[in-house]
Design an enzyme around this catalytic site. Structure first.
Site, PDB file in Angstrom:
ATOM      1  N   GLY A 236       0.843  -1.188   0.000  1.00 29.02           N
ATOM      2  CA  GLY A 236       0.000   0.000   0.000  1.00 29.02           C
ATOM      3  C   GLY A 236       0.875   1.234   0.000  1.00 29.02           C
TER       4      GLY A 236
ATOM      5  CG  HIS B 256      -0.863   0.963   7.209  1.00 29.19           C
ATOM      6  ND1 HIS B 256      -0.022   0.609   8.244  1.00 29.19           N
ATOM      7  CD2 HIS B 256      -0.131   1.773   6.403  1.00 29.19           C
ATOM      8  CE1 HIS B 256       1.157   1.202   8.061  1.00 29.19           C
ATOM      9  NE2 HIS B 256       1.120   1.904   6.947  1.00 29.19           N
ATOM     10  CD  GLU B 257      -1.142   2.473   2.648  1.00 31.26           C
ATOM     11  OE1 GLU B 257      -0.764   3.657   2.546  1.00 31.26           O
ATOM     12  OE2 GLU B 257      -0.373   1.564   3.005  1.00 31.26           O
TER      13      GLU B 257
ATOM     14  CD  GLN C 275       3.236   5.690   2.895  1.00 28.46           C
ATOM     15  OE1 GLN C 275       2.238   5.195   2.403  1.00 28.46           O
ATOM     16  NE2 GLN C 275       4.204   4.975   3.436  1.00 28.46           N
TER      17      GLN C 275
ATOM     18  CB  CYS D  95       4.978   2.092   7.584  1.00 27.37           C
ATOM     19  SG  CYS D  95       4.492   3.606   6.766  1.00 27.37           S
ATOM     20  CG  LEU D  96       6.543   1.103   1.583  1.00 22.92           C
ATOM     21  CD1 LEU D  96       5.980   1.409   0.204  1.00 22.92           C
ATOM     22  CD2 LEU D  96       7.634   0.064   1.500  1.00 22.92           C
TER      23      LEU D  96
ATOM     24  CG  HIS E  70      -0.053   6.624   5.646  1.00 22.84           C
ATOM     25  ND1 HIS E  70       1.028   7.202   6.269  1.00 22.84           N
ATOM     26  CD2 HIS E  70       0.283   5.324   5.453  1.00 22.84           C
ATOM     27  CE1 HIS E  70       1.975   6.285   6.436  1.00 22.84           C
ATOM     28  NE2 HIS E  70       1.549   5.139   5.951  1.00 22.84           N
TER      29      HIS E  70
END
Length: 161
Positions: free
Chosen positions: A46, A132-133, A51, A90-91, A136
């Protein structure tokens, strides 16, 4: 195809509430395509617009199964149910993993790249990735929800189960 630089913590955009998308055009479509390429290149499931430095309510999820690639613009959570605890990374937090409690089921209303509204239901890992996304886009980081940080070894044990 363009791989975008991924913003990492403590960049302040990660903790800001994102703006709604009002224009659905070629620029938006290009951003979504580039976000997808960036997510795949980074081996993620994701990616949210903040991000990659864009303060807009745009996120994509692709957990690598039959559900395909989900593009969510201006998503809103309509319903959640149940509970699951599982590992997340997480990226924007390279090398950081932890156990996070999330709903098992979610129903979301969002728009696609052409501005058409749709609803989707998801369970288990797909629901986890979606939630999760969406977090963000509200400036909520998964590190605020971690009940226990995981080492690489603990993470591998999870993946084997």
């Amino acid at each position: 195809m363009a791989i975008l630089p991924i913003v990492t913590y403590p960049n302040e955009i990660l903790e800001q509430k994102c703006d709604k998308v009002t224009v659905f055009d070629k620029k938006l479509a290009k951003l979504l395509d580039n976000m997808y390429d960036t997510m795949i290149e980074a081996d993620g499931v994701g990616l949210a617009a903040p991000q990659v430095g864009v303060k807009k309510q745009i996120a994509i999820v692709d957990i690598g199964d039959d559900s395909g690639t989900l593009e969510m613009i201006n998503p809103e959570i309509l319903e959640t149910d149940g509970e699951q605890i599982g590992p997340e990374g997480c990226l924007s937090f390279p090398g950081v993993y932890g156990e996070v409690k999330r709903p098992y089921y979610v129903r979301v209303r969002a728009k696609d790249r052409k501005g058409r509204e749709y609803e989707i239901e998801a369970e288990d890992f797909f629901a986890r990735a979606i939630l999760h996304e969406i977090d963000h886009l509200q400036g909520i980081l998964f590190t605020k929800k971690i009940s226990k940080y995981l080492s690489e070894e603990e993470l591998e044990r999870y993946e084997e189960e």
